[in-house]
Structures are given as structure tokens and as C-alpha cells.
Motif scaffolding. Structure first.
Motif, PDB file in Angstrom:
ATOM      1  N   ARG A 143     -10.332 -12.668  91.251  1.00  0.00           N
ATOM      2  CA  ARG A 143     -11.192 -11.485  91.149  1.00  0.00           C
ATOM      3  C   ARG A 143     -12.518 -11.822  90.484  1.00  0.00           C
ATOM      4  O   ARG A 143     -13.461 -11.062  90.558  1.00  0.00           O
ATOM      5  CB  ARG A 143     -10.485 -10.397  90.345  1.00  0.00           C
ATOM      6  N   SER A 144     -12.566 -12.956  89.788  1.00  0.00           N
ATOM      7  CA  SER A 144     -13.768 -13.332  89.048  1.00  0.00           C
ATOM      8  C   SER A 144     -14.418 -14.556  89.675  1.00  0.00           C
ATOM      9  O   SER A 144     -13.736 -15.519  90.046  1.00  0.00           O
ATOM     10  CB  SER A 144     -13.415 -13.641  87.587  1.00  0.00           C
ATOM     11  N   ASN A 146     -15.994 -16.563  88.089  1.00  0.00           N
ATOM     12  CA  ASN A 146     -15.916 -17.584  87.037  1.00  0.00           C
ATOM     13  C   ASN A 146     -14.660 -18.441  87.143  1.00  0.00           C
ATOM     14  O   ASN A 146     -14.511 -19.429  86.427  1.00  0.00           O
ATOM     15  CB  ASN A 146     -15.928 -16.894  85.666  1.00  0.00           C
ATOM     16  N   THR A 147     -13.736 -18.060  88.034  1.00  0.00           N
ATOM     17  CA  THR A 147     -12.480 -18.787  88.174  1.00  0.00           C
ATOM     18  C   THR A 147     -12.706 -20.099  88.917  1.00  0.00           C
ATOM     19  O   THR A 147     -13.411 -20.126  89.925  1.00  0.00           O
ATOM     20  CB  THR A 147     -11.454 -17.941  88.948  1.00  0.00           C
TER      21      THR A 147
END
Length: 314
Positions: A143-144, A146-147
Motif C-alpha cells: 500500500r506504500s 516506501n515498501t
């Protein structure tokens, strides 16, 4: 008379099967703490670390001394130092950009020493005169942005077009929808790619609770494109409903099921995870024309699970 079951064949002494040993999701567990039998191919399906370069370098040094003929490794969502797009955030926090770059270079250079690191790419290996095409990807639903190695649901079909035809062994970090996964992390696009490519073996991890092995159901091969899309949209709507219900809070799976009804596990084809702690698990011989799926996540709150061992007849 019915033909013999190829998964139960007793091989003549002169024929030795090709052994594939699979593990995933080590996180902080050293390889010395895992029961890893010898085999021709060792597969490590991501999450070797908690993301720091030093942790990954330690894991690489452990892999280099293992005796397996070929060692195939991919990253996972926790292996942040392997994903350059995580540098902007992490290097600013830890001041370790140089170490991150050196770590990635070391994983690439390890091929010369028998550790094959794959990042959305394939490799060919030959064992006992038989060639295998192996494709590896560190991707998982996220969902991010940043993952590490994450992709969104909106991209979940197009992102797996990178898997070429003719792959014998597919290695991904994230699982396909409906198999050894859960509603949060199973990817319909990856399942769609399985129907298209039909590898002999698909190894993944990411969902720790779904460790085990199963086969791709022949029934799923008959599902129409419209049905696949409908199921994908239904699963996405369920996820959005859970997000709205939680208001951004984490809700444990057992409470989630009470809130929304139904069971995540009931929709996932998987075997019991009640294997002896730490013991390797052997599964039937791989058969041409079938797809065997393995969730090899060894991480548990207690004793790590053992590797999962499969055999290929030459």
C-alpha cells in the motif's frame, strides 16, 4: 490396470532425482539456525534480513559456504538495502549510502561464487544434463510506495507480464491469490501469470502463517478472463472495506473475520502448518504438466520451520 502414481514411484538406484530445497523469510534468523538439507538447487525467496546492509552481507556470507550446486536468491519487502528506491529515505536516516551500494554490488558479483541473485530476471541452470529456466522477482503487493519492491493493486496484472514463457521454476516473494496466502497479500495478477506460464514449481513466502505446499488446481485453469477480473475486483473491494472499517488501525485477522464475516483461510488452498518445528518437509515428486506451489516462510514466533524439499525426475 491404472497407471502408477508418478509421485509415489520408487526410483531405480541408477536414477537420482534433482533435489530442490526452498526457504524464505529468514529476517533475523541465521542460516545456521535452520535445518537446510543438501540439494542441487537451494531457493531463498526473499526477506533475508530486516533491511540493513550489514545484515544482508552477513546472510550472503552464510549462503556462500553452503554446499548446494546452485543457490538462487531474491529479495523481499524487508530487504530494503537491495532496492535502490529505498535509498532516499534510509540512507538519509542511517548515513549508509556507500554501504548500500556495496551490498547490491556484492549480491550481483556473488554469481561467480555460486549465489545467483535475481531481480525481475531469469537464469538457466543445467543439472545432470537437464536445463531449467528459473525466474525470480522480489515483488509483493504494497500500500506504500516506501515498501521495498512493492507494487500497487492497480498494477497487479501488468507488473507480472515480465515473467517469460518457458519458465520451469518461478520464485517470487509475494504469493498468488487463493494459494498459501491471505486476502491481504495474495495477488490475482500473479495467479493470472501462473495460468499463463504454468511453471513446474512456484516458490514464495511473505505470509508466514501460510507455510506449506499444494498444487495449482486444474479447475482454476478453466476460469474465464471475466471471472478472474470479477474475483480480483471483489477481493479489492473487501480490502478497501477493511481499510475503511479499521480507520487506519491494525486489526488482527481473527477480529477481522468477526467484523466482516467469513474466513480468510477458507478461501486459500493450503496444507496444514502443523509440521514438526525445525524439521525439513518433503513433498511428492514434481510431475511435468503440474504446478507445485510452496510457501517456504520459515519465520515463526518459536522455533523456525525447516526447509521444504522437492524432487524432480530427470
Amino acid at each position: 490396470m491404472a497407471p502408477p502414481d508418478p509421485t509415489l514411484m520408487v526410483l531405480p538406484a541408477t536414477i537420482q532425482p534433482i533435489i530442490v530445497v526452498s526457504i524464505s523469510d529468514l529476517h533475523t534468523i541465521p542460516l545456521s539456525g535452520v535445518h537446510i538439507p543438501y540439494g542441487d538447487i537451494l531457493i531463498v525467496a526473499g526477506d533475508l534480513s530486516e533491511g540493513r546492509p550489514a545484515q544482508l552481507m552477513q546472510r550472503l556470507s552464510e549462503l556462500l559456504v553452503l554446499p548446494h550446486t546452485f543457490k538462487v536468491v531474491i529479495g523481499g519487502n524487508h530487504d530494503r538495502a537491495l532496492d535502490p528506491k529505498c535509498d532516499a529515505r534510509d540512507a538519509a536516516i542511517y548515513n549508509d549510502l556507500y554501504e548500500r551500494q556495496q551490498c547490491r554490488a556484492a549480491f550481483r558479483e556473488a554469481r561467480e561464487s555460486g549465489v545467483i541473485y535475481l531481480e525481475d530476471e531469469s537464469t538457466d541452470v543445467t543439472i545432470a544434463g537437464r536445463a531449467f529456466k528459473i525466474f525470480g522477482s522480489p515483488k509483493s503487493l504494497a500500500r506504500s510506495t516506501n515498501t521495498a519492491f512493492g507494487y500497487s493493486e492497480d498494477d497487479s496484472f501488468s507488473v507480472w507480464n515480465i515473467i517469460p514463457a518457458g519458465v520451469d521454476i518461478l520464485v517470487t516473494h509475494g504469493p498468488p491469490a487463493g494459494y498459501l496466502s491471505d486476502d491481504e497479500n495474495g495477488c490475482d495478477g500473479l495467479l493470472n501469470a501462473l495460468w499463463r506460464v504454468r511453471p513446474m514449481l512456484h516458490v514464495f513466502g511473505h505470509v508466514h502463517a501460510s507455510y506449506g505446499t499444494t498444487k495449482l488446481s486444474p479447475d482454476d485453469m478453466q476460469v474465464s478472463e471475466a471471472q478472474r477480473l470479477g474475483r480480483f475486483l471483489e477481493a479489492r473491494n473487501r480490502r478497501k472495506l477493511r481499510e475503511a472499517e479499521s480507520r487506519g488501525r491494525y486489526i488482527p485477522p481473527h477480529l477481522r473475520r468477526k467484523m466482516l464475516g467469513g474466513s480468510v483461510a477458507a478461501t486459500s488452498r493450503q496444507v496444514s502448518t502443523g509440521f514438526p518445528a525445525g524439521a525439513p518437509v518433503e513433498v511428492p515428486v514434481l510431475v511435468q504438466g503440474q504446478t507445485r506451489l510452496i510457501n517456504a516462510a520459515i519465520k515463526t514466533p518459536g522455533t523456525p520451520r525447516g526447509a521444504i524439499v522437492t524432487k524432480i525426475l530427470r
